[in-house]
Write an enzyme that holds these catalytic residues in place. Structure first.
Site, mmCIF file in Angstrom:
data_model
loop_
_atom_site.group_PDB
_atom_site.id
_atom_site.type_symbol
_atom_site.label_atom_id
_atom_site.label_comp_id
_atom_site.label_asym_id
_atom_site.label_seq_id
_atom_site.Cartn_x
_atom_site.Cartn_y
_atom_site.Cartn_z
ATOM 1 N N LYS A 194 0.813 -1.038 0.110
ATOM 2 C CA LYS A 194 -0.076 0.018 0.017
ATOM 3 C C LYS A 194 0.872 1.280 -0.096
ATOM 4 C CE LYS A 194 -1.851 2.353 3.161
ATOM 5 N NZ LYS A 194 -1.744 4.060 2.582
ATOM 6 N N GLU A 269 10.148 1.041 10.488
ATOM 7 C CA GLU A 269 11.219 2.010 10.372
ATOM 8 C C GLU A 269 10.312 3.168 10.641
ATOM 9 O OE1 GLU A 269 12.913 4.832 9.208
ATOM 10 O OE2 GLU A 269 12.799 4.226 7.056
ATOM 11 N N CYS A 303 13.381 10.320 7.798
ATOM 12 C CA CYS A 303 13.523 10.160 9.074
ATOM 13 C C CYS A 303 15.222 9.903 9.526
ATOM 14 C CB CYS A 303 13.206 8.526 9.006
ATOM 15 S SG CYS A 303 13.677 7.589 7.663
ATOM 16 N N GLU A 403 9.951 14.761 16.259
ATOM 17 C CA GLU A 403 10.161 14.822 14.860
ATOM 18 C C GLU A 403 9.595 16.058 14.275
ATOM 19 O OE1 GLU A 403 9.294 11.624 12.701
ATOM 20 O OE2 GLU A 403 11.390 11.451 11.707
HETATM 21 P P1 NDP Z 1 1.742 7.776 8.776
HETATM 22 O O1 NDP Z 1 2.432 6.965 9.910
HETATM 23 O O2 NDP Z 1 0.434 8.082 9.659
HETATM 24 O O3 NDP Z 1 1.808 7.287 7.638
HETATM 25 C C1 NDP Z 1 2.707 6.346 7.158
HETATM 26 C C2 NDP Z 1 1.944 5.422 6.203
HETATM 27 O O4 NDP Z 1 1.090 4.655 7.070
HETATM 28 C C3 NDP Z 1 0.596 5.851 5.217
HETATM 29 O O5 NDP Z 1 0.842 5.160 4.026
HETATM 30 C C4 NDP Z 1 -0.586 5.836 5.799
HETATM 31 O O6 NDP Z 1 -1.857 5.980 5.034
HETATM 32 C C5 NDP Z 1 -0.295 4.437 6.634
HETATM 33 N N1 NDP Z 1 -1.237 4.408 7.531
HETATM 34 C C6 NDP Z 1 -1.735 5.412 8.569
HETATM 35 N N2 NDP Z 1 -2.537 4.706 9.397
HETATM 36 C C7 NDP Z 1 -2.500 3.341 9.448
HETATM 37 C C8 NDP Z 1 -3.108 2.343 9.858
HETATM 38 N N3 NDP Z 1 -3.969 2.407 11.250
HETATM 39 N N4 NDP Z 1 -2.810 1.116 9.732
HETATM 40 C C9 NDP Z 1 -1.968 0.832 8.400
HETATM 41 N N5 NDP Z 1 -1.345 1.870 7.787
HETATM 42 C C10 NDP Z 1 -1.651 3.249 8.295
HETATM 43 O O7 NDP Z 1 2.502 9.238 8.876
HETATM 44 P P2 NDP Z 1 1.914 10.565 8.536
HETATM 45 O O8 NDP Z 1 1.858 10.539 6.984
HETATM 46 O O9 NDP Z 1 0.693 10.935 9.068
HETATM 47 O O10 NDP Z 1 2.953 11.519 8.788
HETATM 48 C C11 NDP Z 1 3.144 11.884 10.278
HETATM 49 C C12 NDP Z 1 4.654 11.863 10.928
HETATM 50 O O11 NDP Z 1 5.182 10.581 10.521
HETATM 51 C C13 NDP Z 1 5.720 12.993 10.097
HETATM 52 O O12 NDP Z 1 5.383 14.225 10.299
HETATM 53 C C14 NDP Z 1 6.821 12.292 10.295
HETATM 54 O O13 NDP Z 1 7.249 12.678 11.626
HETATM 55 C C15 NDP Z 1 6.519 10.582 10.431
HETATM 56 N N6 NDP Z 1 6.866 9.907 9.202
HETATM 57 C C16 NDP Z 1 7.991 9.282 9.222
HETATM 58 C C17 NDP Z 1 8.366 8.663 7.874
HETATM 59 C C18 NDP Z 1 9.678 7.784 7.921
HETATM 60 O O14 NDP Z 1 10.192 7.718 6.897
HETATM 61 N N7 NDP Z 1 9.961 7.098 9.062
HETATM 62 C C19 NDP Z 1 7.490 8.639 6.804
HETATM 63 C C20 NDP Z 1 6.381 9.408 6.892
HETATM 64 C C21 NDP Z 1 5.885 9.931 8.180
HETATM 65 P P3 NDP Z 1 -2.160 7.433 5.021
HETATM 66 O O15 NDP Z 1 -1.271 8.255 4.109
HETATM 67 O O16 NDP Z 1 -3.443 7.190 4.212
HETATM 68 O O17 NDP Z 1 -2.607 7.972 6.312
#
Ligand code: NDP
Length: 511
Positions: A194, A269, A303, A403
């Site tokens: 996904k 991660e 990250c 973060e």
């Molecule tokens: P999320 O952790 O919510 O999103 C990451 C992925 O997980 C997206 O594909 C999201 O889908 C999906 N997701 C969300 N909720 C669920 C769930 N209950 N079950 C399974 N999958 C889910 O991060 P955000 O996009 O809200 O970003 C928030 C913060 O997270 C950022 O500001 C940053 O600090 C951190 N982040 C860290 C990353 C990294 O590289 N480690 C990458 C992205 C974010 P959907 O987009 O539809 O919510």
């Protein structure tokens, strides 16, 4: 559902827009492009101007179930496929990615806001390199022979897990697709992935290339959709054997909870608050440049970003003068313009979150040394831009602990090595870290003592498909890339053979 994609904005040389118009925006299930069962779609916006790029099919739980069933059906044959053949397909995919470099680079920049020069020089080549690395590894996944008691042969094999769920975030969608698909497929797993609904386009293009490379139907399924529906279903699906997730710590926690039903394996991660320490003996020019790359590359949406700049008090003022000068000179602009060095943030909501942190810093007594606002430039006003932001704060302030995930760096000063180490290890995260020094002993000592999954010395943010990537603490667990990733995508079986052992019977029975 083939939709027109528009490339808006500033002068965009060297375009190959004709290919973009043919792009598929449906789900990829069992080797076919299909609409979502309930026909819903999601708008994909251009972060450079807020306009609609296209609509994509939005997977929901029902679509995920269909994708998992397709993957399950494909698993036995894929697991039995000779490893060299699995590798050949991954190598073919790497070649196709290189052949489509320009189109993939443009899609990635259009969708995420990455400057096109970075998409061309980093994202696409690194994606191809990662598939190539794991293509080469497919037939080198070995077990071991363990010296056990006399008369027995004990050996281990590495077997695929089965159906793997992979959840990809919006910051590096193309590269993360390869980090997750590469090892999973090389090891003989089948995948339901996904992508983030915010940035799904390059992954959907990869789906086309997977089909073209000749992967059997059902081996890879791509289902963009919302996290709380499609993502949640992947995480709690009883037939999914492993989840690989990149994203926030809170969602990571939700995934662990959702995975408990069938006790699926989880690899996480998550976030980071990378400490980038500059000692008094460092090469300042190199450190200034490295620190700027550490935080401003991809607008700080990484990250492993070096988001805490930890400076020795003796060189802090001199360093900051040079660092602020460099940050001021960074060219913000349309991501498709090859002169752009920093594009917009990927979504409006995220831009607002990053800007709010400048106020939070000031409320806690921090000092904004540069930026903290959106640029005033008229041509950028509809995009999700944030100026390079440098803030000085105390070690426990929120901007030094949480973060921010933007072009936002928090400066903290230190007096001696002990204090530097305490600051570096003073958050709940432990992902990337860096240090700049010419003292060899100190460099290795810090590399040992720093609480992080990765440490760069006189450099920052190096990644390579052979080098394990992951964190400790609230940055998650498990590793991507390198042989460690293969470990994470296989189950070990221990096989015992009696070759010559005279084992007395356990139960003596009379004649
Ligand atoms: P999320 O952790 O919510 O999103 C990451 C992925 O997980 C997206 O594909 C999201 O889908 C999906 N997701 C969300 N909720 C669920 C769930 N209950 N079950 C399974 N999958 C889910 O991060 P955000 O996009 O809200 O970003 C928030 C913060 O997270 C950022 O500001 C940053 O600090 C951190 N982040 C860290 C990353 C990294 O590289 N480690 C990458 C992205 C974010 P959907 O987009 O539809 O919510």
């Amino acid at each position: 559902m083939n939709t027109q994609l528009r490339v808006d904005g500033a002068a965009v040389p060297e375009q190959k827009t004709s290919d973009l118009t043919k792009m598929n925006t449906q789900l990829f299930i069992n080797g076919q492009f299909v609409d979502a069962k309930n026909g819903t779609t999601i708008d994909v916006l251009n972060p450079a101007n807020g306009e609609l790029i296209t609509k994509i099919a939005a997977a929901e739980a029902e679509d995920v179930d269909i994708a998992v069933a397709a993957a399950q059906k494909a698993f036995p044959a894929w697991a039995e496929t000779p490893a060299a053949e699995r590798g050949r397909l991954l190598l073919k995919l790497a070649d196709l990615i290189e052949e489509n470099l320009e189109e993939l680079a443009q899609l990635e920049s259009l969708d995420t806001g990455h400057p096109i020069k970075d998409s061309r020089r980093l994202d696409v080549p690194r994606t191809a390199a990662c598939f190539r690395y794991f293509g080469g590894m497919a037939d080198k996944i070995e077990g071991s022979v363990i010296p056990v008691e006399q008369g027995f042969l004990n050996y281990t094999t590495r077997e695929p897990i089965g159906v793997v769920g992979q959840i990809v975030p919006w910051n590096f969608p193309l590269m993360f697709t390869s980090w997750k698909l590469g090892p999973a497929l090389a090891a003989g797993n089948v995948v339901v992935m996904k992508p983030s609904e915010i940035t799904p386009l390059s992954t959907l293009k990869i789906a086309e290339l997977i089909k073209k490379a000749g992967f059997p139907d059902g081996v890879v399924n791509i289902v963009p959709g919302y996290g709380h529906t499609a993502g949640q279903r992947l995480a709690d699906h009883p037939e999914v054997g492993k989840i690989s997730f990149t994203g926030s710590t809170q969602t990571g926690r939700n995934i662990v909870n959702a995975s408990s039903g069938n006790l699926k394996r989880v690899q996480l991660e998550l976030g980071g608050k990378g400490a980038n320490i500059v000692f008094e003996d460092a090469n300042l020019e190199a450190a200034v440049n490295g620190a700027a790359w550490a935080i401003f590359h991809n607008q700080g949406q990484a990250c492993i970003a070096g988001s805490r700049l930890v400076l020795h008090e003796k060189i802090a003022d001199q360093f900051l003068e040079k660092f602020i000068g460099l940050a001021k000179s960074i060219r913000l602009g349309n991501p498709l313009d090859p002169n752009t060095e920093m594009g917009p943030l990927t979504s409006e909501a995220h831009r607002d979150k990053v800007l709010a942190y400048a106020k939070i810093a000031e409320e806690q007594g921090g000092k904004v040394l540069l930026g903290g606002t959106a640029p005033q430039d008229e041509s950028l006003k509809n995009g999700y831009y944030v100026l390079p932001t440098i803030v000085e704060a105390k070690v426990d302030d929120r901007v030094a602990q949480e973060e921010v995930f933007g072009p936002f760096v928090t400066v903290i000063r230190f007096k001696d090595d002990a204090e530097a180490l305490a600051i570096a290890n003073g958050t709940e995260y432990g992902l990337g870290s860096g240090l700049w020094t010419n003292n060899l002993q100190r460099a290795h000592l810090f590399a040992k003592k720093i609480k992080a999954g990765m440490c760069w010395i006189n450099s920052y943010k190096r990644v390579n498909p052979g080098s394990p990537f992951g964190g400790v603490g609230k940055s998650g667990y498990g590793r991507e890339m390198g042989f460690e990733a293969i470990h994470d995508y296989t189950e070990v079986k221990s096989v015992w053979v009696n070759v010559d052992a005279q084992v007395p019977p356990h139960f003596q029975r009379g004649e």
